[in-house]
Design a protein around this motif. Structure first.
Motif, PDB file in Angstrom:
ATOM      1  N   THR A  88       0.826  -1.217   0.000  1.00 39.48           N
ATOM      2  CA  THR A  88       0.000   0.000   0.000  1.00 39.48           C
ATOM      3  C   THR A  88       0.856   1.261   0.000  1.00 39.48           C
ATOM      4  O   THR A  88       0.509   2.243  -0.671  1.00 39.48           O
ATOM      5  N   ASP A 111      -5.254   2.140  11.387  1.00 43.45           N
ATOM      6  CA  ASP A 111      -6.526   1.465  11.140  1.00 43.45           C
ATOM      7  C   ASP A 111      -7.564   2.484  10.674  1.00 43.45           C
ATOM      8  O   ASP A 111      -7.305   3.694  10.632  1.00 43.45           O
ATOM      9  N   GLU A 112      -8.733   1.991  10.366  1.00 37.51           N
ATOM     10  CA  GLU A 112      -9.776   2.851   9.798  1.00 37.51           C
ATOM     11  C   GLU A 112     -10.336   3.822  10.827  1.00 37.51           C
ATOM     12  O   GLU A 112     -10.765   4.932  10.471  1.00 37.51           O
ATOM     13  N   VAL A 130      -9.006   3.033   1.882  1.00 40.80           N
ATOM     14  CA  VAL A 130      -8.967   1.837   2.733  1.00 40.80           C
ATOM     15  C   VAL A 130      -8.718   0.639   1.828  1.00 40.80           C
ATOM     16  O   VAL A 130      -9.598   0.235   1.055  1.00 40.80           O
ATOM     17  N   PHE A 131      -7.507   0.085   1.914  1.00 41.24           N
ATOM     18  CA  PHE A 131      -7.153  -1.055   1.062  1.00 41.24           C
ATOM     19  C   PHE A 131      -7.689  -2.354   1.665  1.00 41.24           C
ATOM     20  O   PHE A 131      -7.504  -2.629   2.847  1.00 41.24           O
ATOM     21  N   LYS A 132      -8.360  -3.143   0.822  1.00 42.32           N
ATOM     22  CA  LYS A 132      -8.783  -4.480   1.233  1.00 42.32           C
ATOM     23  C   LYS A 132      -7.656  -5.481   1.013  1.00 42.32           C
ATOM     24  O   LYS A 132      -7.463  -6.414   1.792  1.00 42.32           O
ATOM     25  N   ASP A 133      -6.944  -5.300  -0.085  1.00 45.99           N
ATOM     26  CA  ASP A 133      -5.724  -6.055  -0.381  1.00 45.99           C
ATOM     27  C   ASP A 133      -4.938  -5.223  -1.379  1.00 45.99           C
ATOM     28  O   ASP A 133      -5.239  -4.042  -1.597  1.00 45.99           O
ATOM     29  N   SER A 136      -7.517  -4.190  -4.409  1.00 47.51           N
ATOM     30  CA  SER A 136      -8.835  -3.569  -4.235  1.00 47.51           C
ATOM     31  C   SER A 136      -8.820  -2.622  -3.050  1.00 47.51           C
ATOM     32  O   SER A 136      -8.037  -2.797  -2.103  1.00 47.51           O
ATOM     33  N   TYR A 137      -9.712  -1.634  -3.074  1.00 49.46           N
ATOM     34  CA  TYR A 137      -9.727  -0.600  -2.055  1.00 49.46           C
ATOM     35  C   TYR A 137     -11.082   0.103  -2.058  1.00 49.46           C
ATOM     36  O   TYR A 137     -11.866  -0.023  -2.998  1.00 49.46           O
ATOM     37  N   ASP A 138     -11.356   0.865  -1.006  1.00 47.25           N
ATOM     38  CA  ASP A 138     -12.533   1.729  -0.901  1.00 47.25           C
ATOM     39  C   ASP A 138     -12.071   3.154  -0.721  1.00 47.25           C
ATOM     40  O   ASP A 138     -11.069   3.408  -0.025  1.00 47.25           O
TER      41      ASP A 138
END
Length: 320
Positions: A88, A111-112, A130-133, A136-138
């Motif tokens: 990231t 953290d979030e 916000v990375f999921k992996d 992918s991310y939000d």
């Protein structure tokens, strides 16, 4: 004698009974005039309602070009991301160096929750990732920077200005940041920079053909009108059929050799002709004057006539 009557064809019986039904309508002139005037009165009411609540007419709109992604790279965003990993961190470093022409502040958070707490200090200038992996991310933006609803329900006139809600993603740099991070992920994984192709992508509010917007009240009144305009035909037909049933005319004529088809078909033909003539009159008036001035006269005629004929057919089916 009875054998000769039974040998008479259906079409001849139909013509005879059709003439009989025509004479009945002529002898009950008052009711016949009421049948014709009733839909006309409802038509006048519909025209009055449409004049009191005029529809919104919109001319045809061409495509509206909002610009390209590289027009929004001079950003003053404060970008926070989480979680903090080698992947990231590398992605965000590549995104910062490739996409933005100014020094964008990018800060990692554990953290979030800490990312959310930090956003309170920057308000609209803050964007969170916000990375999921690693693939992918939000994206986290303040509500003012994204559309309120996924369904665009406002007037389209505002979509040809900067205030258009449908273009909020583009003007708030949401789209630019998303394309930038996607490009950075591609470069980290393949060592190929896709930003050169992405940055010249043009955002467009697609044009529309000329339309007419009808408010809720006139639309609801039109539905009531369609039901009530032909109710006089249904009521009058029911009265005639029930009167013949009470006098047992059908049973008497069947003894004399009447076919069932020949009994019902004259009523269908008579009232279908009434419906077609009245539908044609109403279609011409509503498309020439109000409220369907932008609609096809043939389609409006088809709508009225099919509804009226189905009403007559349904009533006769229940009375059979």
């Amino acid at each position: 004698m009875a054998t000769e009557i039974k040998d008479v064809g259906v079409w001849r019986q139909t013509k005879t009974l059709l003439y009989k039904n025509y004479l009945v309508k002529c002898r009950t002139k008052k009711n016949s005039v009421q049948e014709i005037l009733y839909p006309i009165i409802w038509l006048l009411l519909l025209m009055v309602v449409s004049l009191i609540n005029p529809s919104n007419h919109y001319a045809a709109m061409p495509n509206n070009f909002l610009g390209t992604l590289d027009e929004y790279t001079d950003s003053h965003l404060f970008i926070g991301y989480t979680p903090v990993t080698n992947a990231t961190t590398q992605i965000m470093h590549v995104a910062s160096s490739e996409c933005f022409t100014t020094d964008v502040i990018i800060r990692p958070y554990a953290d979030e929750e800490k990312l959310k707490d930090a956003s309170a200090s920057f308000q609209e200038q803050f964007a969170g990732v916000v990375f999921k992996d690693a693939m992918s991310y939000d994206l986290r933006f303040f509500p003012i920077s994204v559309p309120i609803s996924a369904f665009y329900i406002e007037s389209r006139e505002s979509c040809y200005s900067r205030d258009c809600e449908a273009a909020t993603y583009f003007h708030s740099e949401f789209t630019t940041l998303q394309a930038c991070i996607d490009s950075a992920i591609i470069k980290v994984k393949t060592n190929y920079s896709a930003w050169k192709e992405l940055k010249v992508t043009q955002a467009v509010v697609m044009g529309e053909a000329a339309v007419v917007e009808i408010d809720t009240f006139p639309r609801a009144f039109m539905l009531i009108y369609l039901v009530m305009a032909f109710s006089s035909f249904g009521y009058s037909l029911a009265v005639h059929v029930v009167a013949e049933k009470q006098k047992k005319l059908k049973e008497f004529m069947k003894i004399m050799g009447l076919h069932d088809t020949a009994f019902w078909l004259p009523w269908v033909l008579l009232y279908s002709s009434f419906v077609l003539l009245m539908s044609l009159l109403m279609a011409v008036i509503t498309t020439v004057f109000s409220p369907f001035t932008k609609s096809s006269c043939f389609l409006i005629f088809l709508l009225f006539s099919l509804y009226g004929i189905s009403l007559v057919s349904t009533l006769l089916m229940h009375r059979a």
